[in-house]
Design a protein around this motif. Structure first.
Motif, PDB file in Angstrom:
ATOM      1  N   VAL A   1      62.983  19.458 -78.597  1.00 50.98           N
ATOM      2  CA  VAL A   1      63.320  20.830 -79.028  1.00 50.98           C
ATOM      3  C   VAL A   1      62.001  21.564 -79.805  1.00 50.98           C
ATOM      4  CG1 VAL A   1      65.644  20.236 -79.463  1.00 50.98           C
ATOM      5  CG2 VAL A   1      63.811  19.994 -81.386  1.00 50.98           C
ATOM      6  N   GLY A   2      60.676  20.653 -79.588  1.00 48.50           N
ATOM      7  CA  GLY A   2      59.712  21.468 -80.353  1.00 48.50           C
ATOM      8  C   GLY A   2      58.756  20.352 -80.822  1.00 48.50           C
ATOM      9  N   TYR A   3      57.827  20.642 -81.772  1.00 47.62           N
ATOM     10  CA  TYR A   3      56.625  19.890 -81.909  1.00 47.62           C
ATOM     11  C   TYR A   3      56.194  20.212 -83.502  1.00 47.62           C
ATOM     12  CZ  TYR A   3      53.632  23.717 -80.689  1.00 47.62           C
ATOM     13  OH  TYR A   3      52.989  24.772 -80.588  1.00 47.62           O
TER      14      TYR A   3
ATOM     15  N   ILE B   1      54.205  27.308 -91.096  1.00 45.24           N
ATOM     16  CA  ILE B   1      52.831  26.792 -90.988  1.00 45.24           C
ATOM     17  C   ILE B   1      52.720  26.637 -92.576  1.00 45.24           C
ATOM     18  CG2 ILE B   1      52.137  29.337 -91.205  1.00 45.24           C
ATOM     19  CD1 ILE B   1      49.447  28.308 -89.708  1.00 45.24           C
ATOM     20  N   LEU B   2      52.101  25.561 -92.852  1.00 41.73           N
ATOM     21  CA  LEU B   2      51.486  25.325 -94.343  1.00 41.73           C
ATOM     22  C   LEU B   2      50.350  24.869 -94.544  1.00 41.73           C
ATOM     23  CD1 LEU B   2      54.319  23.276 -93.064  1.00 41.73           C
ATOM     24  CD2 LEU B   2      54.208  22.531 -95.586  1.00 41.73           C
ATOM     25  N   THR B   3      49.392  25.478 -95.719  1.00 41.52           N
ATOM     26  CA  THR B   3      48.315  25.005 -95.918  1.00 41.52           C
ATOM     27  C   THR B   3      48.114  24.904 -97.587  1.00 41.52           C
ATOM     28  OG1 THR B   3      45.913  25.406 -95.530  1.00 41.52           O
ATOM     29  CG2 THR B   3      47.383  27.358 -95.693  1.00 41.52           C
ATOM     30  N   GLY B   4      47.039  24.193 -97.820  1.00 38.19           N
ATOM     31  CA  GLY B   4      46.736  24.204 -99.280  1.00 38.19           C
ATOM     32  C   GLY B   4      47.454  23.040-100.008  1.00 38.19           C
TER      33      GLY B   4
ATOM     34  N   ILE C   1      47.071  13.948 -84.562  1.00 32.77           N
ATOM     35  CA  ILE C   1      47.819  14.182 -85.693  1.00 32.77           C
ATOM     36  C   ILE C   1      49.016  15.324 -85.261  1.00 32.77           C
ATOM     37  CG2 ILE C   1      48.143  14.751 -88.048  1.00 32.77           C
ATOM     38  CD1 ILE C   1      45.010  14.164 -88.161  1.00 32.77           C
ATOM     39  N   ASN C   2      49.907  14.844 -84.522  1.00 28.91           N
ATOM     40  CA  ASN C   2      51.018  15.423 -84.210  1.00 28.91           C
ATOM     41  C   ASN C   2      52.000  14.811 -83.972  1.00 28.91           C
ATOM     42  OD1 ASN C   2      51.367  14.852 -81.121  1.00 28.91           O
ATOM     43  ND2 ASN C   2      49.378  15.331 -80.952  1.00 28.91           N
ATOM     44  N   SER C   3      53.439  15.320 -83.329  1.00 32.44           N
ATOM     45  CA  SER C   3      54.529  14.826 -82.904  1.00 32.44           C
ATOM     46  C   SER C   3      55.556  15.752 -82.502  1.00 32.44           C
ATOM     47  CB  SER C   3      55.394  14.183 -84.286  1.00 32.44           C
ATOM     48  OG  SER C   3      56.462  13.418 -84.098  1.00 32.44           O
ATOM     49  N   GLU C   4      56.228  15.100 -81.382  1.00 32.04           N
ATOM     50  CA  GLU C   4      57.052  15.833 -80.742  1.00 32.04           C
ATOM     51  C   GLU C   4      58.435  15.770 -81.240  1.00 32.04           C
ATOM     52  OE1 GLU C   4      57.077  17.403 -76.087  1.00 32.04           O
ATOM     53  OE2 GLU C   4      56.863  15.196 -76.251  1.00 32.04           O
ATOM     54  N   ILE C   5      59.520  16.635 -81.205  1.00 27.38           N
ATOM     55  CA  ILE C   5      60.667  16.310 -81.898  1.00 27.38           C
ATOM     56  C   ILE C   5      61.651  16.287 -80.702  1.00 27.38           C
ATOM     57  CG2 ILE C   5      62.411  17.362 -83.404  1.00 27.38           C
ATOM     58  CD1 ILE C   5      59.883  19.066 -84.397  1.00 27.38           C
ATOM     59  N   ILE C   6      62.218  15.291 -80.629  1.00 28.17           N
ATOM     60  CA  ILE C   6      63.160  14.712 -79.503  1.00 28.17           C
ATOM     61  C   ILE C   6      64.584  14.542 -80.059  1.00 28.17           C
ATOM     62  CG2 ILE C   6      63.616  13.264 -77.616  1.00 28.17           C
ATOM     63  CD1 ILE C   6      60.681  12.701 -77.751  1.00 28.17           C
ATOM     64  N   ILE C   7      65.642  15.322 -79.475  1.00 33.10           N
ATOM     65  CA  ILE C   7      66.925  15.186 -80.144  1.00 33.10           C
ATOM     66  C   ILE C   7      67.634  14.874 -78.917  1.00 33.10           C
ATOM     67  CG2 ILE C   7      68.939  16.359 -81.044  1.00 33.10           C
ATOM     68  CD1 ILE C   7      67.232  18.393 -82.209  1.00 33.10           C
TER      69      ILE C   7
ATOM     70  N   VAL D   1      51.307  23.064 -88.658  1.00 34.74           N
ATOM     71  CA  VAL D   1      52.311  23.969 -87.850  1.00 34.74           C
ATOM     72  C   VAL D   1      53.353  23.115 -87.431  1.00 34.74           C
ATOM     73  CG1 VAL D   1      50.581  25.587 -87.773  1.00 34.74           C
ATOM     74  CG2 VAL D   1      51.127  23.979 -85.970  1.00 34.74           C
ATOM     75  N   CYS D   2      54.475  23.999 -87.304  1.00 34.57           N
ATOM     76  CA  CYS D   2      55.723  23.362 -86.632  1.00 34.57           C
ATOM     77  C   CYS D   2      56.354  24.518 -85.890  1.00 34.57           C
ATOM     78  CB  CYS D   2      56.634  22.854 -87.458  1.00 34.57           C
ATOM     79  SG  CYS D   2      58.531  22.225 -86.757  1.00 34.57           S
ATOM     80  N   GLU D   3      56.638  24.212 -84.512  1.00 36.19           N
ATOM     81  CA  GLU D   3      57.685  25.364 -83.714  1.00 36.19           C
ATOM     82  C   GLU D   3      58.829  24.556 -83.055  1.00 36.19           C
ATOM     83  OE1 GLU D   3      56.362  29.240 -82.318  1.00 36.19           O
ATOM     84  OE2 GLU D   3      55.853  28.164 -80.457  1.00 36.19           O
ATOM     85  N   ILE D   4      59.873  24.949 -83.670  1.00 33.44           N
ATOM     86  CA  ILE D   4      61.268  24.415 -83.073  1.00 33.44           C
ATOM     87  C   ILE D   4      62.014  25.399 -82.513  1.00 33.44           C
ATOM     88  CG2 ILE D   4      63.532  23.248 -83.639  1.00 33.44           C
ATOM     89  CD1 ILE D   4      61.984  22.141 -86.304  1.00 33.44           C
ATOM     90  N   SER D   5      62.571  24.979 -81.134  1.00 31.79           N
ATOM     91  CA  SER D   5      63.541  26.057 -80.470  1.00 31.79           C
ATOM     92  C   SER D   5      64.806  25.918 -80.896  1.00 31.79           C
ATOM     93  CB  SER D   5      63.480  25.688 -79.003  1.00 31.79           C
ATOM     94  OG  SER D   5      64.441  26.379 -78.360  1.00 31.79           O
TER      95      SER D   5
END
Lengths: 349, 795
Positions: B661-663, B595-598, B650-656, B678-682
């Motif tokens: 595998v996450g977003y 998670i990132l902010t600021g 404002i998002n993106s799914e991560i596809i390998i 935020v990002c969560e990856i398996s």
């Protein structure tokens, strides 16, 4: 006759070069003397009036003059260049005392630091790092480890069950050892460490946490002694708490080891004299260990007449609390102030 | 449990042993002595009152002249029973009484007082009650020796050990077994308690019958003691019970407790005349009731063992007696029970009834049948001696105990090879003798019989070796390292991935945190990506920690909110942890979440802030994916199936390799008022996409040609779609495409944007010509213009 002329230019040059103050003047001088119609170049035309026997001498003198000019020119040119560079550098001066641009500095959690240092030591001693599930079978967490249902030692580790009495949140990382032994089917030596999260039904306070981190080690081989365990523990103790540490074993009880011991280190704060940290005893208990109980070996497919070994376990929170002087276990899981985390961004060497 | 060393001294001679040293020896042999306390008090002395007169200025105070041997001192005393010629306990100035009460010289209403005449409760040797208070000061025998230590004289000088027993050594919960440990470490012999008594000429047969109707009783013994005189206990029994934290009631009740503390065997005494002549032990019926000793009506279940008179319950076995059948001041004849029950039942019953007592706690643990028999005899011995009881001949016994002796063979060589020591046969025999173990020795081989009082010893050689090792002392073990194959340890694949990702995140400037896996039911439903069921704990401690989380993001958001409240506004935080869910089986998934902010680059005096935005987190995700060797194998695209906590636009799914595998994305404003990404990856899923080995590629030695082009298109057109078209039209010679500028603003229509690309052309075999590149370049422009309704923007 030509001698006078050459001498005159020579004289003249001294004054001219002495008065040069910039590169433009220097270049103008070059044109004035060495250019197509330059004073020195012009000397060449005098040759026709020089008697034959003096021609050689004349040639030499003109060349000497040319060389002298070039040397002087190069020397002054270099000086002027240096002067220009210095002026440029001076003009570029900044206030170096102003702060540098901050580059984000990552940090490992204090528990991760301890785990990584244990991993690197033990991996160098041939231990593989193995993981296992936190939602675990009662069979692996208790039964096969010589903790049948109703065993008095289950009292001490009241456990979170998730479905009937079959699945639970592991109360120790030992089930990873069971899984590993079953995997090798009693055929191969084993050397593993298994760090990970564990759970017990403890109320959270300064010294108890319902979630905590353990790292256990298991070594199964042939003709292993309690002395080997002590030596292994000593390497760990010295790596974590300094070369001056001495170690001791005290008899203890774990259902999965026989004999079982508590592992103590001499107090790093008072060096054994007795202080607050060691509660006056000079010793600090940092883990539990023992020789793998033949019952467990048999349960997990190893023939105790052929194989033996030791197992040891550390509470990572306890090690971190001792090492970093943390006095509340909740610090590891709650209210992470990033300023605290950043204290852990540097290396010790 | 508290152990009185005076008591232990009855069985093993430790009079001259330093008690502190013994405590540390016992502790290093594995019986933890947590605390050593001594009843000894300095400056306590026996005195004789030689003169006692009224205080001139008080009704109740007396001025006493007390002879303490070396001198006669004056003490002001308020007790009503102080009188001339009485032998008393005097605390001289400097004595420190319990409660840190220091005796000092003083002047009481004008009269000098040089100490205090004491009551036993003031010395912590009796409980302070109305009764003990009204007794006044302690009256010593007339032959008490003046000038001596009164506690020594009374036999009250004692050292107490508070034991913290390991769960396997609960056998040490009594003085006799502890004495065996003492004899073990001191190499002495144990003299067991006297269990002798006279039998009267009357047989127990016919006076009581016994029926046991459950498998949960292993042994049940009954004896009868007649004509008991109920009175106060002798002092030594009172003091010893007191020391162990048990209150003295009367001689008979005290004896049952005394024997329990002596042997670890709880006894039960019935009033024989109330009980009658039949005892039946059985399991209770559901909803059967009994009024217990504490005057509570208890409802029973079929898992409770009860003692009945054939019909009515008399006693909840091992847990608590019935109110009506117990000993009272009029009791004449006692029926003594000494039994062994199934510990699980006792544990279950005592927990359910909330009655965990000294007795039930002992019954829960493994016990020794020999002590069950000895204890009842010992009770008879004591009842005869201290309650004038007449012991009826014989014992009624029900006995299903397996008495097979457990024997273990162990050799000297095995002992040394497991301990890593160099013991001799002499060492081993000395240790086995001092522990009171019976064995047969044949050269280097020992056949050891495990004593019944040691249920913790499993019949295998390692258990005997541990006994030898712990008594000899582990300090003599030399540290060695195992002599085994040398190899380099390696990480299991999943652990390796976790490790390198964690290090990468740190080098990208992230701070690692650890948060709790257990969360509330509400929180367990947040950031639910795959819509599995969260795992619920059967017996949670707290509502807030009753479910296993499926995502780390809510916990990370809590960390962010905590930091924002502390005005730490610029945060880059990550955690790697396992989450679990239920879908027929339990599913494990290792998540990397961040998670990132600021601000990424902070407000300094000469640079602009770099406020964290979507493209920064996208860059971090791509950095990570490329680091993992997945370049050209992933796609990132807007998704409408992400958790509701994520911004829908404002998002993106991560596809390998075609599977998600996450977003990552911005948090929905409902979830956070502050801009957070935020990002969560398996990592479990990432691990399925193995990267290829690193190989050297030769660089192109022919020159490249670079060209720029910019298009004006509708805002709705995605840059990636244009890029794909450029790539397609550019063919083999187009080696790289970079977006170098995006413009929206006054210079173009408000519903349009301009995107500028930098293209690189190259061939590995030759130098390209400007003309052939221009042909391709113009073709690209034509294609993009027609496909996207784009207009080439003039420079």
């Amino acid at each position: 006759m030509y001698n006078d002329k050459i001498e005159a230019i020579n004289k003249e040059l001294e004054t001219v070069f002495n008065n040069v103050s910039n590169k433009l003047e220097l270049e103008n001088i070059k044109v004035e003397y060495m250019g197509k119609n330059g004073k020195i170049t012009q000397l060449n035309s005098l040759i026709k009036d020089v008697p034959n026997e003096s021609k050689k001498d004349f040639g030499m003198q003109v060349n000497a003059l040319k060389n002298k000019f070039t040397d002087e020119y190069n020397k002054i040119n270099k000086e002027l260049e240096n002067k220009e560079i210095n002026e440029k550098l001076n003009s570029e001066a900044i206030d170096v005392s102003l702060p540098g641009t901050e580059i984000a500095m990552g940090s490992a959690h204090p528990l991760e630091r301890i785990v990584e240092s244990l991993e690197s030591l033990l991996m160098s001693m041939g231990y593989d790092v193995v993981e296992g599930p936190e939602v675990e079978k009662d069979l692996y967490n208790f039964e096969l480890l010589n903790l049948p249902k109703g065993h008095p030692a289950r009292d001490a580790q009241d456990t979170f069950y998730v479905k009937g009495d079959e699945y639970l949140l592991r109360s120790q990382t030992s089930p990873v050892q069971v899984r590993e032994m079953l995997k090798h089917e009693g055929k191969e030596a084993i050397r593993i460490i298994c760090p990970g999260k564990t759970y017990r039904r403890d109320e959270d306070d300064a010294t108890h946490s319902h979630e905590f981190t353990q790292m256990e080690g298991l070594l199964i081989d042939k003709n292993i002694t309690l002395g080997d365990l002590k030596g292994t523990f000593e390497s760990i103790a010295k790596m974590l708490f300094g070369e001056a540490r001495t170690t001791r074993f005290r008899p203890s009880f774990y259902p999965f080891t026989e004999p079982s011991v508590e592992m103590d280190i001499s107090c790093f704060n008072c060096n054994g004299k007795g202080c607050n940290i060691c509660k006056g005893t000079g010793w600090i208990t940092v883990g539990g260990a023992g020789m793998v109980n033949p019952i467990v070996l048999r349960n997990c497919g190893y023939n105790p007449d052929e194989w033996n070994g030791f197992a040891f376990g550390f509470g990572i929170e306890r090690l971190a609390m001792l090492k970093y002087g943390i006095n509340d276990i909740r610090v590891f899981y709650m209210n992470h102030d990033v300023r605290m985390l950043k204290d852990f961004d540097r290396r010790e060497y | 449990m508290a152990v009185s060393l005076n008591w232990v001294n009855d069985y093993v001679d430790i009079k001259d042993v330093d008690k502190k040293e013994l405590a540390s020896k016992i502790t290093s042999a594995g019986i933890n002595v947590e605390k050593v306390t001594s009843t000894h008090i300095d400056n306590l002395i026996i005195g004789e009152v030689v003169e006692c007169t009224k205080h001139p200025d008080s009704d109740h105070l007396n001025v006493c002249k007390v002879n303490i041997g070396s001198e006669t001192i004056q003490i002001v005393c308020g007790a009503s029973n102080v009188r001339k010629d009485l032998k008393v306990i005097v605390a001289l100035p400097g004595a420190i009484l319990p409660g840190d009460f220091e005796i000092k010289k003083s002047v009481i209403r004008g009269v000098e007082s040089n100490g205090m005449i004491c009551a036993l409760f003031e010395l912590g040797l009796e409980e302070k009650t109305e009764e003990t208070y009204s007794k006044g000061i302690c009256e010593l025998d007339s032959n008490a020796p003046v000038g001596e230590d009164p506690l020594e004289y009374l036999g009250l000088s004692d050292t107490l050990y508070e034991l913290d027993l390991n769960p396997n050594r609960t056998d040490c919960n009594n003085h006799l077994s502890f004495a065996y440990e003492v004899s073990g470490v001191l190499n002495k012999k144990v003299t067991p308690p006297d269990v002798s008594y006279k039998e009267i000429d009357e047989d127990i047969e016919g006076q009581v019958s016994l029926e046991v109707d459950t498998d949960n009783v292993y042994m049940y013994n009954l004896m009868i003691a007649k004509d008991v005189k109920i009175k106060e206990s002798p002092d030594f029994i009172k003091h010893r019970l007191e020391a162990a934290g048990v209150r003295s009631i009367n001689n008979v009740v005290d004896i049952s407790n005394y024997v329990m503390l002596e042997y670890g065997q709880p006894l039960h005494f019935f009033d024989k005349d109330i009980v009658g002549n039949k005892i039946k032990v059985r399991m209770a019926h559901d909803n059967e009731t009994i009024m217990t000793l504490d005057k509570e009506e208890r409802s029973l279940t079929k898992d409770d063992i009860i003692i009945t008179d054939g019909e009515k319950p008399l006693c909840v076995a091992g847990v608590m007696g019935g109110l009506l059948s117990g000993i009272n001041e009029n009791t004449k004849n006692i029926l003594i029970e000494s039994a062994l029950f199934n510990g699980y039942n006792i544990r279950y019953t005592s927990i359910r009834l909330g009655l965990r007592s000294e007795s039930s706690l002992r019954f829960e643990k493994p016990m020794n049948y020999e002590y069950t028999i000895l204890a009842i005899k010992r009770a008879c011995h004591l009842l005869e001696k201290y309650a004038d009881a007449k012991i009826v001949k014989g014992m009624i016994t029900y006995d299903k105990v397996d008495k097979t002796e457990k024997k273990v063979k162990v050799t000297l060589e095995e002992t040394n090879s497991i301990l890593g020591m160099n013991l001799t046969n002499e060492d081993v025999t000395k240790i086995l003798d001092s522990l009171g173990f019976v064995y047969e020795k044949d050269k280097d081989t020992y056949l050891v019989t495990i004593p019944n009082r040691r249920p913790d010893i499993y019949p295998q050689k390692e258990d005997i070796i541990e006994e030898i090792g712990r008594i000899y002392g582990y300090e003599s073990i030399k540290p060695t390292l195992p002599i085994i194959t040398t190899k380099k340890g390696r990480y299991q694949d999943s652990a390796y991935l976790r490790k390198i990702v964690s290090k990468r995140m740190r080098s990208l400037g992230f701070n690692e945190v650890r948060t709790y896996t257990l969360v509330s039911e509400d929180d367990s439903k947040k950031f639910n990506y795959h819509f599995n069921d969260p795992i619920k704990l059967l017996r949670p401690m707290l509502k807030e920690r009753s479910y296993v989380r499926q995502s780390l993001l809510n916990s990370l958001l809590e960390v962010v909110n905590y930091n924002l409240s502390k005005k730490n506004n610029d945060l880059l935080i990550y955690e790697i942890s396992n989450v679990y869910s239920e879908k027929e089986e339990y599913l494990e998934d290792t998540k990397l979440s961040f998670i990132l902010t600021g601000k990424y680059i902070k407000n300094t005096w000469n640079t602009n802030d770099y406020k964290i935005d979507f493209y920064l987190i996208k860059g971090i995700v791509e950095n990570l994916l490329k680091f993992l060797g997945l370049n050209n194998r992933y796609t990132l695209k807007l998704s409408d199936s992400l958790p509701k906590e994520i911004h829908p636009k404002i998002n993106s799914e991560i596809i390998i390799d075609g599977s998600e595998v996450g977003y990552f994305g911005k948090l929905h404003p409902n979830v956070s008022k502050v801009d957070c990404y935020v990002c969560e990856i398996s990592l479990t899923k990432v691990l399925e996409h193995k990267s290829s080995d690193v190989k050297y590629t030769e660089l192109n030695k022919y020159p490249k040609i670079e060209k720029d082009m910019a298009f004006i298109v509708d805002k709705s057109v995605e840059a990636m779609d244009i890029q794909k078209e450029i790539k397609k039209s550019g063919g083999k010679l187009l080696s790289n495409i970079v977006v170098f500028d995006v413009y929206e603003g006054d210079k173009i229509d408000s519903n349009k944007k301009s995107i500028a690309y930098n293209l690189t052309f190259e061939d590995y075999n030759r130098t390209l010509t400007e003309d052939e590149v221009m042909v391709i370049f113009n073709n690209i422009i034509k294609q993009v213009e027609s496909k996207f309704n784009a207009v080439l923007r003039d420079k």
